[in-house]
Design a protein around this motif. Sequence first.
Motif, short mmCIF file in Angstrom:
data_model
loop_
_atom_site.label_atom_id
_atom_site.label_comp_id
_atom_site.label_asym_id
_atom_site.label_seq_id
_atom_site.Cartn_x
_atom_site.Cartn_y
_atom_site.Cartn_z
N UNK A 22 0.80 -1.20 0.00
CA UNK A 22 0.00 0.00 0.00
C UNK A 22 0.84 1.26 0.00
N UNK A 23 0.15 2.39 0.14
CA UNK A 23 0.82 3.69 0.06
C UNK A 23 1.83 3.87 1.18
N UNK A 24 1.65 3.14 2.27
CA UNK A 24 2.55 3.31 3.40
C UNK A 24 3.99 2.95 3.12
N UNK A 25 4.21 2.11 2.10
CA UNK A 25 5.59 1.73 1.80
C UNK A 25 6.21 2.63 0.75
N UNK A 26 5.41 3.49 0.12
CA UNK A 26 5.90 4.28 -1.00
C UNK A 26 7.13 5.11 -0.64
N UNK A 27 7.09 5.78 0.49
CA UNK A 27 8.21 6.64 0.86
C UNK A 27 9.42 5.86 1.35
N UNK A 28 9.25 4.54 1.54
CA UNK A 28 10.36 3.72 2.05
C UNK A 28 11.03 2.89 0.96
N UNK A 29 10.50 2.96 -0.26
CA UNK A 29 11.12 2.22 -1.36
C UNK A 29 12.39 2.92 -1.83
N UNK A 30 13.39 2.14 -2.20
CA UNK A 30 14.58 2.67 -2.86
C UNK A 30 14.32 2.53 -4.37
N UNK A 31 14.02 3.66 -5.02
CA UNK A 31 13.52 3.62 -6.38
C UNK A 31 14.49 4.28 -7.36
N UNK A 32 14.37 3.86 -8.64
CA UNK A 32 15.16 4.48 -9.70
C UNK A 32 14.47 4.19 -11.03
N UNK A 33 14.66 5.06 -12.03
CA UNK A 33 13.96 4.86 -13.31
C UNK A 33 14.65 3.82 -14.18
N UNK A 34 13.85 3.04 -14.92
CA UNK A 34 14.37 2.12 -15.92
C UNK A 34 14.56 2.90 -17.23
N UNK A 35 15.18 2.26 -18.20
CA UNK A 35 15.43 2.94 -19.48
C UNK A 35 14.14 3.38 -20.16
N UNK A 36 13.07 2.59 -19.94
CA UNK A 36 11.81 2.92 -20.60
C UNK A 36 10.98 3.92 -19.81
N UNK A 37 11.54 4.42 -18.71
CA UNK A 37 10.83 5.42 -17.93
C UNK A 37 10.01 4.86 -16.78
N UNK A 38 9.80 3.54 -16.78
CA UNK A 38 9.07 2.96 -15.65
C UNK A 38 9.96 2.98 -14.41
N UNK A 39 9.31 2.99 -13.26
CA UNK A 39 10.05 3.10 -12.00
C UNK A 39 10.29 1.72 -11.40
N UNK A 40 11.55 1.45 -11.11
CA UNK A 40 11.94 0.21 -10.47
C UNK A 40 12.19 0.47 -8.99
N UNK A 41 12.16 -0.59 -8.20
CA UNK A 41 12.45 -0.46 -6.76
C UNK A 41 13.26 -1.67 -6.32
N UNK A 42 14.27 -1.42 -5.48
CA UNK A 42 14.97 -2.53 -4.86
C UNK A 42 14.00 -3.30 -3.98
N UNK A 43 14.28 -4.56 -3.75
CA UNK A 43 13.39 -5.46 -3.02
C UNK A 43 13.07 -4.89 -1.63
N UNK A 44 11.80 -4.54 -1.42
CA UNK A 44 11.36 -4.02 -0.12
C UNK A 44 11.11 -5.16 0.85
N UNK A 45 10.53 -6.23 0.34
CA UNK A 45 10.37 -7.45 1.13
C UNK A 45 10.24 -8.61 0.16
N UNK A 46 10.30 -9.83 0.69
CA UNK A 46 10.18 -11.01 -0.15
C UNK A 46 8.72 -11.40 -0.37
N UNK A 47 7.87 -11.08 0.59
CA UNK A 47 6.49 -11.55 0.52
C UNK A 47 5.78 -11.04 -0.73
N UNK A 48 6.03 -9.78 -1.11
CA UNK A 48 5.39 -9.23 -2.30
C UNK A 48 5.83 -10.00 -3.55
#
Length: 319
Positions: free
Chosen positions: A59-85
């Motif tokens: 949910x939105x609660x994890x948004x500010x805790x993600x380590x994010x960066x853009x992919x070449x196509x402009x979509x946003x990637x995130x390092x693994x926040x947890x394994x369960x997802x």
Amino acid sequence: MSRPAVAAIPPGALDLTGEAARRRRRLQRAAMDLLERAGYDELLPPTFEYEDTFLRAGGAGVAERLVRFPDRDGRILALRFDFTASIARVASTTFADAVKPLRLSYSGRVYRQEPERGGRPRETLQVGAELLGESGLAADLEMVRLTLALVRSAGLQDFQVNLGHVGVLAPGLEAVDEPLRTQVRHWIDRKDRGNLCRALAGAGGPAQTLTALPFVIGRRAALEGAAEAAPAGARAALQHLLALDAALSADERGHVVYDLGEVRGLDYYTGMQFEVYVAGTGRAVGAGGRYDELMGRFGRPRAAVGVSLDLDSIAEVPA
């Protein structure tokens, strides 16, 4: 000409060498060997995924805790926040038609921004397991036993599992209107009985039980006492905990304490929930519970229960 300064590592990152690295590797190997013997197949999800995977699960609660960066196509990637997802995503796609139940395990690092870091690291070595497609007492019992065995595989004997059930407080919280409900949850989380009693002084029925049930901590006798005072809507959850307690061995029961005041997992867990504490650490080194609604967010509803342990924290416990 002066040499450029050596690059520093970011706050919250660590270099680990020597015994610190060996200790973590031994813990990881012992845990994964145990999980394999227990019938849990290892899953190695990618280190980064589209951010939607983690937002969908947390949910939105994890948004500010993600380590994010853009992919070449402009979509946003995130390092693994947890394994369960990631496991929920794989179980709902690759294993969508697999025969139930699925027993999956994992080990690796998770990455989290910590806005109020308080010295907490931004990457953590975890190991864990998920049992998908099984509901009921037997699956919960399997996960509690697996958790106890995982902690023992680290060579630890002085530890405790604090176990509760979201259904115990749910009737009381549902009887309180917003915005007071949010404040009540805050007071329960802080064990602030004074403010709770003042705010709910005029309340009756299930809401009034919130001045007592969240403060119940103990063994089986505590559960039996709580069952006598609990509202009707909470009794099924307490009976579930009592049945779980009866199914545990005496040795297993010695490491379990029932804590009915845990509210931090109410938005995620749907049944029993627990945290793991080890002597020598100042915070929980693991957590788990039942989360039957998560898989449905990935299009494949299934019952689910799991556990994860923080091996970095366990590695710092004096042997």
